[in-house]
Design a protein around this motif. Structure first.
Motif, mmCIF file in Angstrom:
data_model
loop_
_atom_site.group_PDB
_atom_site.id
_atom_site.type_symbol
_atom_site.label_atom_id
_atom_site.label_comp_id
_atom_site.label_asym_id
_atom_site.label_seq_id
_atom_site.Cartn_x
_atom_site.Cartn_y
_atom_site.Cartn_z
ATOM 1 N N ASP A 124 2.217 -0.652 -19.429
ATOM 2 C CA ASP A 124 3.660 -0.848 -18.839
ATOM 3 C C ASP A 124 3.318 -2.600 -18.466
ATOM 4 O OD1 ASP A 124 5.127 1.124 -19.986
ATOM 5 O OD2 ASP A 124 4.277 1.812 -18.407
ATOM 6 N N LEU A 125 2.636 -2.091 -17.175
ATOM 7 C CA LEU A 125 2.442 -3.697 -16.841
ATOM 8 C C LEU A 125 1.177 -4.102 -16.675
ATOM 9 C CD1 LEU A 125 4.877 -2.121 -15.439
ATOM 10 C CD2 LEU A 125 4.341 -3.690 -12.959
ATOM 11 N N ALA A 126 0.994 -5.440 -16.710
ATOM 12 C CA ALA A 126 -0.360 -6.188 -16.169
ATOM 13 C C ALA A 126 -0.705 -7.082 -14.999
ATOM 14 C CB ALA A 126 -0.823 -6.968 -17.503
ATOM 15 N N THR A 127 -1.632 -7.041 -14.643
ATOM 16 C CA THR A 127 -1.409 -8.082 -13.221
ATOM 17 C C THR A 127 -3.412 -8.085 -12.931
ATOM 18 O OG1 THR A 127 -1.092 -7.866 -10.902
ATOM 19 C CG2 THR A 127 -2.169 -6.308 -11.651
ATOM 20 N N LEU A 128 -3.861 -9.416 -11.929
ATOM 21 C CA LEU A 128 -5.124 -9.622 -11.688
ATOM 22 C C LEU A 128 -5.728 -8.877 -10.662
ATOM 23 C CD1 LEU A 128 -3.715 -13.648 -12.923
ATOM 24 C CD2 LEU A 128 -4.512 -11.517 -14.410
ATOM 25 N N VAL A 129 -7.031 -9.219 -10.653
ATOM 26 C CA VAL A 129 -7.583 -8.636 -9.530
ATOM 27 C C VAL A 129 -8.488 -10.021 -9.112
ATOM 28 C CG1 VAL A 129 -7.333 -6.564 -9.333
ATOM 29 C CG2 VAL A 129 -8.989 -7.421 -10.471
ATOM 30 N N ALA A 130 -9.440 -9.924 -8.582
ATOM 31 C CA ALA A 130 -10.678 -10.678 -8.177
ATOM 32 C C ALA A 130 -11.738 -9.600 -6.862
ATOM 33 C CB ALA A 130 -10.417 -12.268 -7.576
ATOM 34 N N VAL A 131 -12.881 -10.039 -7.780
ATOM 35 C CA VAL A 131 -13.897 -9.583 -6.088
ATOM 36 C C VAL A 131 -14.063 -9.649 -4.796
ATOM 37 C CG1 VAL A 131 -16.140 -8.614 -5.771
ATOM 38 C CG2 VAL A 131 -15.717 -8.870 -8.189
ATOM 39 N N ILE A 132 -13.234 -8.702 -3.882
ATOM 40 C CA ILE A 132 -13.824 -9.465 -3.063
ATOM 41 C C ILE A 132 -15.428 -9.723 -1.888
ATOM 42 C CG2 ILE A 132 -12.819 -8.998 0.049
ATOM 43 C CD1 ILE A 132 -11.013 -7.432 -0.787
ATOM 44 N N GLY A 133 -15.355 -11.539 -2.083
ATOM 45 C CA GLY A 133 -16.571 -11.709 -1.938
ATOM 46 C C GLY A 133 -17.346 -11.971 0.004
ATOM 47 N N ARG A 134 -15.598 -12.443 0.382
ATOM 48 C CA ARG A 134 -15.866 -12.064 1.702
ATOM 49 C C ARG A 134 -15.407 -10.928 3.160
ATOM 50 N NH1 ARG A 134 -12.301 -17.339 3.219
ATOM 51 N NH2 ARG A 134 -12.470 -16.579 5.892
ATOM 52 N N GLU A 135 -17.308 -10.328 4.226
ATOM 53 C CA GLU A 135 -17.174 -9.598 4.415
ATOM 54 C C GLU A 135 -15.228 -8.876 5.419
ATOM 55 O OE1 GLU A 135 -18.677 -6.696 4.383
ATOM 56 O OE2 GLU A 135 -19.809 -7.454 2.959
ATOM 57 N N GLU A 136 -15.216 -9.886 5.495
ATOM 58 C CA GLU A 136 -14.433 -10.125 6.557
ATOM 59 C C GLU A 136 -12.254 -9.885 6.483
ATOM 60 O OE1 GLU A 136 -14.596 -14.974 5.931
ATOM 61 O OE2 GLU A 136 -15.588 -12.489 6.580
ATOM 62 N N GLU A 137 -12.514 -10.034 4.564
ATOM 63 C CA GLU A 137 -10.914 -9.661 3.425
ATOM 64 C C GLU A 137 -11.614 -7.978 3.466
ATOM 65 O OE1 GLU A 137 -11.349 -11.840 0.454
ATOM 66 O OE2 GLU A 137 -10.565 -14.013 1.891
ATOM 67 N N LYS A 138 -12.674 -7.539 4.032
ATOM 68 C CA LYS A 138 -12.242 -6.121 2.803
ATOM 69 C C LYS A 138 -12.093 -5.340 4.619
ATOM 70 C CE LYS A 138 -17.042 -6.731 0.397
ATOM 71 N NZ LYS A 138 -18.591 -5.793 0.954
ATOM 72 N N THR A 139 -11.557 -5.335 5.014
ATOM 73 C CA THR A 139 -11.048 -4.876 6.041
ATOM 74 C C THR A 139 -9.370 -5.359 6.406
ATOM 75 O OG1 THR A 139 -12.177 -5.704 8.106
ATOM 76 C CG2 THR A 139 -13.067 -3.943 7.427
ATOM 77 N N ARG A 157 -7.470 0.270 -15.546
ATOM 78 C CA ARG A 157 -6.539 0.940 -14.983
ATOM 79 C C ARG A 157 -6.004 1.167 -14.131
ATOM 80 N NH1 ARG A 157 -4.046 6.585 -17.872
ATOM 81 N NH2 ARG A 157 -1.500 6.338 -16.510
ATOM 82 N N ALA A 158 -5.103 0.792 -12.849
ATOM 83 C CA ALA A 158 -4.990 0.431 -11.360
ATOM 84 C C ALA A 158 -4.003 2.412 -10.845
ATOM 85 C CB ALA A 158 -4.286 -0.367 -10.826
ATOM 86 N N LEU A 159 -5.125 3.170 -9.999
ATOM 87 C CA LEU A 159 -4.895 4.170 -10.141
ATOM 88 C C LEU A 159 -3.942 4.145 -8.211
ATOM 89 C CD1 LEU A 159 -8.014 5.925 -10.017
ATOM 90 C CD2 LEU A 159 -5.805 5.875 -11.885
ATOM 91 N N TYR A 160 -3.712 2.879 -7.535
ATOM 92 C CA TYR A 160 -3.196 2.860 -6.695
ATOM 93 C C TYR A 160 -3.891 1.255 -6.487
ATOM 94 C CZ TYR A 160 -1.546 4.008 -2.210
ATOM 95 O OH TYR A 160 -0.595 4.464 -0.740
ATOM 96 N N PHE A 161 -2.473 0.470 -5.548
ATOM 97 C CA PHE A 161 -2.556 -0.490 -4.792
ATOM 98 C C PHE A 161 -2.753 0.505 -2.796
ATOM 99 C CE2 PHE A 161 -1.010 -1.521 -8.317
ATOM 100 C CZ PHE A 161 -2.042 -2.685 -8.894
ATOM 101 N N THR A 162 -3.292 -0.935 -1.717
ATOM 102 C CA THR A 162 -3.372 -0.191 -0.678
ATOM 103 C C THR A 162 -4.000 -1.321 0.289
ATOM 104 O OG1 THR A 162 -4.040 1.093 0.792
ATOM 105 C CG2 THR A 162 -6.014 0.558 -0.563
ATOM 106 N N ARG A 163 -3.458 -0.954 1.599
ATOM 107 C CA ARG A 163 -4.133 -1.995 2.140
ATOM 108 C C ARG A 163 -5.471 -1.861 3.028
ATOM 109 N NH1 ARG A 163 -0.079 -6.659 2.783
ATOM 110 N NH2 ARG A 163 1.699 -6.041 2.030
ATOM 111 N N ALA A 164 -5.127 -0.739 2.948
ATOM 112 C CA ALA A 164 -6.422 -0.053 3.501
ATOM 113 C C ALA A 164 -8.088 -0.241 2.805
ATOM 114 C CB ALA A 164 -6.528 1.261 3.052
ATOM 115 N N THR A 165 -9.042 -0.201 3.417
ATOM 116 C CA THR A 165 -10.606 -0.817 2.734
ATOM 117 C C THR A 165 -11.041 0.476 2.251
ATOM 118 O OG1 THR A 165 -11.054 -2.079 4.638
ATOM 119 C CG2 THR A 165 -12.757 -1.262 3.173
ATOM 120 N N ALA A 166 -10.674 0.372 0.459
ATOM 121 C CA ALA A 166 -10.325 1.124 -0.363
ATOM 122 C C ALA A 166 -11.347 0.678 -1.574
ATOM 123 C CB ALA A 166 -9.063 2.319 -0.187
#
Length: 247
Positions: A124-139, A157-166
């Motif tokens: 239904d929808l498409a979006t973009l992601v990139a691998v997180i490389g900086r440790e501080e961005e993970k949290t 296939r996106a299962l969830y989006f979150t502001r937590a580290t996951a």
């Protein structure tokens, strides 16, 4: 798919950086830079959806197309839905790409990549992601993470989006980039839905689609475009674009 219609929602009401779309970067307003990147993607016609005559004027002066929308929209998704209905009432374009108006450094190739999952009729929808490389961005809760199941190399296939580290455990984390390609019927359905409980809790609009059982697929791109929200971001954008012009 027919040719997508690329829409850039823009308004002047930002609180942290007033009149943000008109901010000067290398002699041109920021919104014009975003419009140029979208045109360079080469996937379909591009228009800026705005409620501000000042924004419409600078886009038109640069050779672009602007469409005036209501001032009371709650989100960019609502604004682009009004715009696509005005620009294409016959429904020729069955894909709508939403490029945020504060991404002056976005790679046109990333915009083009966003539509590829929609070749699958189940998406239904498409979006973009990139691998997180900086440790501080993970949290960092301001860095939204995508939790997904890989369906092919470079696509989830996106299962969830979150502001937590996951997700928890070993392996890469993926930074969600807020650029969307909607199947037009999905956009119409999405803007007709009320805000969902998880959307309100996480303050992430895309969770409304997932809670309504809509499928979102994500394409992995090389890096995250700089979103301009503060004066510091604006200076960084100026430096990046100046460096590109020198190169």
């Amino acid at each position: 798919m027919s040719d997508p219609l690329v829409l850039i929602p823009a308004r002047l009401a930002a609180t942290r950086l007033p009149n943000k779309p008109l901010a000067d970067i290398a002699g041109e307003p920021m919104i014009v830079h975003v419009w140029r990147r979208a045109v360079e993607a080469g996937i379909g016609p591009v228009a800026v959806a705005t409620d501000a005559p000042e924004i419409a004027e600078v886009v038109t002066r640069a050779g672009g197309q602007a469409v005036m929308t209501r001032a009371d929209h709650a989100s960019g998704s609502d604004r682009i839905f009004e715009a696509v209905e005005k620009l294409d009432p016959e429904g020729r374009h069955d894909v709508v790409v939403n490029v945020q108006g504060d991404l002056p450094t976005v790679d046109p190739r990333a915009i083009a990549a966003s539509i590829s999952p929609l070749s699958d009729p189940q998406v239904d929808l498409a979006t973009l992601v990139a691998v997180i490389g900086r440790e501080e961005e993970k949290t960092n809760p301001n860095v939204v993470k995508m939790v997904g199941s890989q369906v092919s190399p470079g696509r989830f296939r996106a299962l969830y989006f979150t502001r937590a580290t996951a997700p928890y455990g070993d392996g890469p984390l993926y930074h969600h980039i807020g650029l969307y390609a909607y199947r037009r019927k999905a956009l119409q359905r999405f803007v007709g839905l009320p805000p969902s409980p998880l959307e309100l809790r996480e303050k992430l609009e895309q969770l409304r689609a997932l809670e309504a059982s809509m499928r979102i697929d994500a394409v992995v791109v090389d890096d995250v475009p700089l979103g301009v929200d503060t004066p510091h971001d604006l200076e960084r954008a100026r430096e990046i674009i100046a460096a590109r012009r020198i190169a």
